[in-house]
Write a protein that holds these residues in place. Structure first.
Motif, PDB file in Angstrom:
ATOM      1  N   THR A  91      44.175  33.334  43.344  1.00  0.00           N
ATOM      2  CA  THR A  91      43.238  34.013  42.810  1.00  0.00           C
ATOM      3  C   THR A  91      41.721  33.297  43.512  1.00  0.00           C
ATOM      4  O   THR A  91      42.016  32.121  43.349  1.00  0.00           O
ATOM      5  N   GLU A  93      38.149  32.120  42.930  1.00  0.00           N
ATOM      6  CA  GLU A  93      36.985  32.768  41.855  1.00  0.00           C
ATOM      7  C   GLU A  93      35.853  31.426  42.082  1.00  0.00           C
ATOM      8  O   GLU A  93      35.440  32.274  44.162  1.00  0.00           O
ATOM      9  N   LYS A 125      31.064  37.094  32.081  1.00  0.00           N
ATOM     10  CA  LYS A 125      31.813  35.936  32.688  1.00  0.00           C
ATOM     11  C   LYS A 125      31.172  34.746  32.054  1.00  0.00           C
ATOM     12  O   LYS A 125      31.674  33.785  32.368  1.00  0.00           O
ATOM     13  N   LYS A 129      31.582  31.000  30.538  1.00  0.00           N
ATOM     14  CA  LYS A 129      32.356  29.682  31.252  1.00  0.00           C
ATOM     15  C   LYS A 129      31.640  28.110  31.077  1.00  0.00           C
ATOM     16  O   LYS A 129      31.467  27.051  31.601  1.00  0.00           O
ATOM     17  N   LEU A 272      37.778  39.274  43.760  1.00  0.00           N
ATOM     18  CA  LEU A 272      37.500  38.457  42.779  1.00  0.00           C
ATOM     19  C   LEU A 272      37.006  39.239  41.519  1.00  0.00           C
ATOM     20  O   LEU A 272      38.041  38.319  40.909  1.00  0.00           O
ATOM     21  N   TYR A 273      36.916  40.579  41.167  1.00  0.00           N
ATOM     22  CA  TYR A 273      37.413  41.237  39.776  1.00  0.00           C
ATOM     23  C   TYR A 273      37.521  42.100  39.951  1.00  0.00           C
ATOM     24  O   TYR A 273      37.369  42.923  41.601  1.00  0.00           O
ATOM     25  N   GLU A 284      37.958  42.899  34.329  1.00  0.00           N
ATOM     26  CA  GLU A 284      38.879  41.183  34.742  1.00  0.00           C
ATOM     27  C   GLU A 284      39.362  40.228  36.454  1.00  0.00           C
ATOM     28  O   GLU A 284      38.376  41.017  37.417  1.00  0.00           O
ATOM     29  N   GLN A 285      39.376  39.754  36.276  1.00  0.00           N
ATOM     30  CA  GLN A 285      39.384  38.435  36.883  1.00  0.00           C
ATOM     31  C   GLN A 285      40.594  38.719  37.882  1.00  0.00           C
ATOM     32  O   GLN A 285      42.003  39.629  37.149  1.00  0.00           O
ATOM     33  N   TYR A 287      43.567  39.140  40.182  1.00  0.00           N
ATOM     34  CA  TYR A 287      45.500  38.109  41.155  1.00  0.00           C
ATOM     35  C   TYR A 287      45.750  38.032  41.115  1.00  0.00           C
ATOM     36  O   TYR A 287      46.259  39.797  40.970  1.00  0.00           O
ATOM     37  N   THR A 303      48.225  39.251  31.285  1.00  0.00           N
ATOM     38  CA  THR A 303      46.889  39.427  31.157  1.00  0.00           C
ATOM     39  C   THR A 303      46.379  39.901  29.864  1.00  0.00           C
ATOM     40  O   THR A 303      46.269  40.210  29.850  1.00  0.00           O
TER      41      THR A 303
END
Length: 454
Positions: A91, A93, A125, A129, A272-273, A284-285, A287, A303
Motif C-alpha cells: 500500500t 501513502e 482524509k 490524520k 493511492l485511493y 478508500e485507501q 490495498y 476493510t
C-alpha cells in the motif's frame, strides 16, 4: 459493482480446479486460458494479461504444486499472489513532508473523472490524520469549478483559497502556498483544470506550475469506467509531466475494472485511493492484497471492519448490545440498524466485501433489498406508536391495518415486516458476539456491531 463479472468467472474456474483431486499440466493450462479470457473481457491491458498468465503458469506447473496435497488450492494461491504483485504488492501513502514543512499536492486529470470532488475527499482524509490542508482553486476555465470546490471544502471543514477566474493558475498556486505559510497550513492541494481531452495547453500549464511551485506530489485522477483509456491517459500524463500516484474513481459503478489491474504494471505508478461513491466519505485507501481478495471472491473483511469503526456510533452500538442481552430488541433498534448500514454505503456495499459474494448472488440481493423496500420499512415503523415500536403492545389486525394505511402499503407488507423483525430478534439472541468487542477487539470488534434488517 466493479469486478462482478470478472469475479464470477474466476470463481467458476477455481471451483472446477478444487473439484479435481490431482491436476495435470493440461488442467492448469486450460484453467489459465479461462483466466486469460476473463481478464481480457474485463478490459485488462493485453500485455499485462500475457505476462500475468505466463508468471502464474511458470509457478503452477511445478512438481511441488502438482503433487501437493491440494493442488487446486495452491494454483488459486499463486493467482492471488501474482494479482497482488500486479497491483503493487504494498500500500502506498501520499508522501507528506514532516512537521510544519508545506507539502504541495497537484491534482490533475480530464474533465468528468471526478477530480474536484476527489481533491476535497483527499483533503478530508489528510485532516483526519491531523494535517491542516488548504485547497487552492486553480481551475479558472470550467464554469462553477471554484464554487464546487468551495462547497465541498466547507462540507469537509477545510479552507479554500481562491482568486476568482481572472488570474493565471500558476499565480494562484504561488499565492496559495504563500497564504499557507503565513497561516499555519502544512498541506496545499492544487485543484487544476481538466480538459475534455489531453492537449498541449493543458500540459504546458501543469509544467509551468511544477516549474514555479515546489510540488511534492502530482496525483492523477482517472475514471475507471473508461477502461484502457484510463491507462492510456495515465501513461501520457506520466510521460509529459510525471506523476507520483493515481486515484481511480467510479469503481462502485458498472465498470469492468481493467484499469485497476493495468495501471501499476503499465505506468509503474501506484494506485493511492479508489473512489467508491459520490459522497465525500466514499474514498478508500487502495490495498492491493484486499483488492485481489475482492476480485477472487475471498471478500475484504478488514476493510469492512475499518468502515464499521469509522462510520458507526460506538455508544449506540453498546446500548443496543445491552438491550439485546436483555432480549429488548425493538423496532427502533431495527430502524437504527438500517441507518448504520446506510452510513456504511448500504447493504450491497457491505455484502460485496463478504467472502463468496459477487456476480449473480449480488444481483439477486440488489433486486431483493433495494432502496424503495428500505424506505417502505422505514415508513411502516414511523407509522407505529411509541409503545408499538418498543414491542410493549402486540400488533392486532386493526393496528396493522392502521400502520399499513399510514405508510401507504398493503397489510401483507406489515405482516412481512413483523415476521422479519421476529426472525431477526431470534437471530440476535443467538449471536450476542456480533455486538461490542469481538475476538478481534478494538472499537467494535467482529463486524462492527452491524445488524442486517432483512
Amino acid at each position: 459493482m466493479a469486478f462482478d463479472s470478472l469475479s464470477e468467472k474466476l470463481q467458476n474456474v477455481f471451483k472446477n480446479l478444487r473439484r479435481k483431486g490431482r491436476l495435470t499440466e493440461e488442467d492448469v493450462k486450460a484453467a489459465l486460458k479461462e483466466v486469460k479470457l476473463a481478464l481480457l473481457e474485463a478490459d485488462v491491458n493485453f500485455k499485462v494479461v500475457k505476462n500475468f498468465v505466463k508468471s502464474v503458469q511458470e509457478r503452477a506447473v511445478g512438481s511441488d504444486v502438482m503433487n501437493g496435497l491440494n493442488p487446486g488450492q495452491m494454483v488459486i494461491k499463486i493467482v492471488n499472489e501474482e494479482m497482488v504483485k500486479l497491483m503493487g504488492s504494498e500500500t502506498t501513502e501520499i508522501a507528506l513532508k514532516p512537521g510544519i514543512a508545506i507539502t504541495v499536492i497537484m491534482m490533475a486529470g480530464l474533465q468528468g473523472a471526478g477530480k474536484t470532488t476527489t481533491t476535497a475527499k483527499i483533503a478530508g482524509k489528510l485532516k483526519q490524520k491531523g494535517k491542516k490542508p488548504l485547497l487552492a482553486a486553480c481551475d479558472v476555465y470550467r464554469p462553477a469549478a471554484i464554487a464546487q470546490l468551495q462547497t465541498n471544502g466547507e462540507k469537509q471543514g477545510v479552507e479554500v483559497f481562491s482568486m476568482g477566474d481572472s488570474h493565471k493558475p500558476v499565480n494562484i498556486a504561488k499565492a496559495a502556498v504563500e497564504h499557507a505559510s503565513k497561516n499555519g497550513f502544512n498541506v496545499v492541494i492544487l485543484d487544476t483544470a481538466g480538459r475534455l481531452h489531453i492537449d498541449e495547453e493543458m500540459m504546458d500549464e501543469l509544467i509551468e506550475i511544477k516549474e514555479q511551485v515546489d510540488v511534492s506530489q502530482t496525483i492523477l485522477v482517472v475514471d475507471s469506467m473508461t477502461g484502457q483509456d484510463a491507462v492510456n491517459v495515465a501513461s501520457t500524463f506520466e510521460e509529459k509531466i510525471g506523476i507520483d500516484g493515481v486515484v481511480l474513481t467510479k469503481l462502485d459503478g458498472d465498470t469492468r475494472g481493467g484499469a485497476a489491474l493495468s495501471i501499476r504494471a503499465v505506468t509503474g505508478k501506484p494506485i493511492l485511493y479508489i473512489g467508491m461513491g459520490e459522497k465525500l466519505s466514499d474514498l478508500e485507501q487502495f490495498y492491493p492484497d484486499r483488492m485481489a481478495s475482492r476480485i477472487l471472491g475471498m471478500g475484504d473483511v478488514l476493510t469492512l471492519i475499518e468502515k464499521a469503526q469509522e462510520d458507526l456510533d460506538e455508544t449506540k452500538a453498546a446500548e443496543m448490545e445491552k438491550r439485546l442481552r436483555k432480549a429488548q430488541f425493538t423496532f427502533d433498534d431495527y430502524l437504527e440498524s438500517m441507518n448504520q448500514m446506510k452510513k456504511m454505503g448500504g447493504l450491497t456495499s457491505i455484502l460485496s466485501m463478504m467472502p463468496g459474494m459477487g456476480g449473480s448472488q449480488m444481483k439477486q440481493i440488489e433486486d431483493a433489498v433495494d432502496e424503495k423496500k428500505m424506505a417502505r420499512i422505514e415508513a411502516m415503523i414511523y407509522s407505529m406508536t411509541a409503545r408499538e415500536r418498543s414491542g410493549q403492545d402486540g400488533l392486532s389486525p386493526s393496528r396493522k391495518r392502521r400502520i399499513a394505511n399510514g405508510a401507504g402499503v398493503d397489510i401483507s407488507d406489515v405482516n412481512r415486516l413483523v415476521k422479519q423483525f421476529d426472525q431477526m430478534k431470534k437471530m440476535m439472541k443467538q449471536m450476542p458476539g456480533m455486538m461490542g468487542k469481538g475476538k478481534r477487539g478494538g472499537k467494535f470488534g467482529g463486524l462492527g456491531g452491524m445488524k442486517f434488517p432483512f
